[in-house]
Design a protein around this motif. Structure first.
Motif, short mmCIF file in Angstrom:
data_model
loop_
_atom_site.label_atom_id
_atom_site.label_comp_id
_atom_site.label_asym_id
_atom_site.label_seq_id
_atom_site.Cartn_x
_atom_site.Cartn_y
_atom_site.Cartn_z
N THR A 52 57.96 41.82 33.41
CA THR A 52 58.35 43.06 32.76
C THR A 52 57.39 43.42 31.63
O THR A 52 57.49 44.49 31.05
N ASP A 53 56.46 42.52 31.34
CA ASP A 53 55.49 42.72 30.27
C ASP A 53 54.45 43.76 30.70
O ASP A 53 53.86 43.65 31.78
N SER A 54 54.21 44.76 29.87
CA SER A 54 53.23 45.80 30.21
C SER A 54 51.80 45.29 30.01
O SER A 54 50.86 45.88 30.52
N SER A 76 43.81 39.27 30.77
CA SER A 76 44.80 40.29 30.46
C SER A 76 44.09 41.63 30.60
O SER A 76 42.91 41.68 30.94
N ARG A 77 44.78 42.67 30.28
CA ARG A 77 44.16 44.00 30.33
C ARG A 77 43.01 44.10 29.33
O ARG A 77 42.04 44.82 29.55
N TYR A 78 43.09 43.35 28.22
CA TYR A 78 42.12 43.46 27.14
C TYR A 78 41.25 42.23 26.95
O TYR A 78 40.27 42.28 26.20
N VAL A 79 41.59 41.11 27.58
CA VAL A 79 40.89 39.85 27.34
C VAL A 79 40.45 39.23 28.67
O VAL A 79 41.22 39.20 29.62
N ALA A 80 39.21 38.76 28.68
CA ALA A 80 38.69 38.03 29.84
C ALA A 80 37.78 36.93 29.30
O ALA A 80 36.59 37.15 29.08
N ASP A 81 38.37 35.77 29.01
CA ASP A 81 37.55 34.69 28.47
C ASP A 81 37.71 33.41 29.28
O ASP A 81 38.74 33.16 29.87
N ASN A 82 36.62 32.64 29.32
CA ASN A 82 36.58 31.36 30.02
C ASN A 82 36.32 30.25 29.03
O ASN A 82 35.64 30.46 28.01
N SER A 83 36.82 29.07 29.37
CA SER A 83 36.46 27.87 28.63
C SER A 83 34.97 27.62 28.83
O SER A 83 34.45 27.88 29.93
N PRO A 84 34.25 27.13 27.83
CA PRO A 84 32.80 26.87 27.99
C PRO A 84 32.50 25.92 29.16
O PRO A 84 31.45 26.02 29.78
N GLU A 85 33.42 25.04 29.46
CA GLU A 85 33.24 24.08 30.56
C GLU A 85 33.26 24.76 31.94
O GLU A 85 32.68 24.26 32.90
N PHE A 86 33.92 25.91 32.02
CA PHE A 86 34.08 26.62 33.29
C PHE A 86 33.38 27.98 33.19
O PHE A 86 34.03 29.00 32.94
N ASP A 97 47.03 44.58 39.50
CA ASP A 97 48.39 44.99 39.16
C ASP A 97 49.38 43.83 39.17
O ASP A 97 50.18 43.67 38.25
N SER A 98 49.36 43.03 40.21
CA SER A 98 50.34 41.94 40.31
C SER A 98 49.72 40.65 40.84
O SER A 98 50.40 39.81 41.39
N GLY A 124 55.63 37.03 24.02
CA GLY A 124 54.33 36.99 23.35
C GLY A 124 53.95 35.64 22.80
O GLY A 124 54.69 34.67 22.90
N LEU A 125 52.77 35.58 22.24
CA LEU A 125 52.25 34.36 21.65
C LEU A 125 52.59 34.32 20.18
O LEU A 125 52.74 35.33 19.55
N PRO A 126 52.67 33.18 19.54
CA PRO A 126 52.59 31.86 20.16
C PRO A 126 53.89 31.50 20.88
O PRO A 126 54.94 32.03 20.56
#
Length: 159
Positions: A52-54, A76-86, A97-98, A124-126
């Protein structure tokens, strides 16, 4: 919380809830069956979700035998980060969308592991003690050119 996972003979679906507030609106699933490929191929591990989270946050983790899950990436819609190992050149996912399929380019035998797709709780976080994370798992077996894999045992979930 210490959860032990039984031996993996196929694909398992897990939903971990730390309270009685687990709701049917939040769900993560992966198609049944192990993914078995050979070195050098590209693996696509599918993961679909309902929320249900937008602005959902989806995560991928890799768990090798007798080890803890390692963070691979977050989308997420705003974040695309990888661990340095990957590195993104080999490990990438596009949030749709899903769904958020994980693509692993140029497979190595050491990529054989259990991969977790996780959905962040809607609140949400945390993450607090009364919030739930929703997980699904897939087993990836990458065979060497000789037809053998280094991964033969199933990992455990450590809480």
């Amino acid at each position: 919380m210490n959860l032990q996972k039984p031996a993996l003979t196929g694909l398992s679906f897990w939903m971990f809830c730390s309270s009685t507030e687990c709701k049917g609106e939040e769900k993560v699933t992966q198609p049944p069956g192990d993914v078995i490929l050979t070195q050098g191929q590209t693996a696509t591990l599918n993961c679909t979700f309902t929320t249900t989270d937008s602005t959902p946050y989806l995560f991928w983790y890799k768990q090798e035998v007798n080890s803890y899950p390692k963070f691979i990436l977050r989308r997420s819609r705003y974040v695309a980060d990888n661990s340095p190992e990957f590195v993104k050149d080999r490990f990438d996912a596009e949030l749709k969308d899903s769904s958020v399929p994980l693509m692993i380019q140029d497979l190595h035998v050491c990529d054989s592991a259990v991969y977790y797709c996780a959905l962040r709780p809607t609140e949400g976080l945390p993450v607090q003690k009364d919030r739930s994370w929703f997980l699904s798992t897939a087993q990836l077996v990458c065979l060497g050119h000789d037809g053998f894999s280094l991964t033969t045992a199933s990992p455990h979930i450590h809480g």
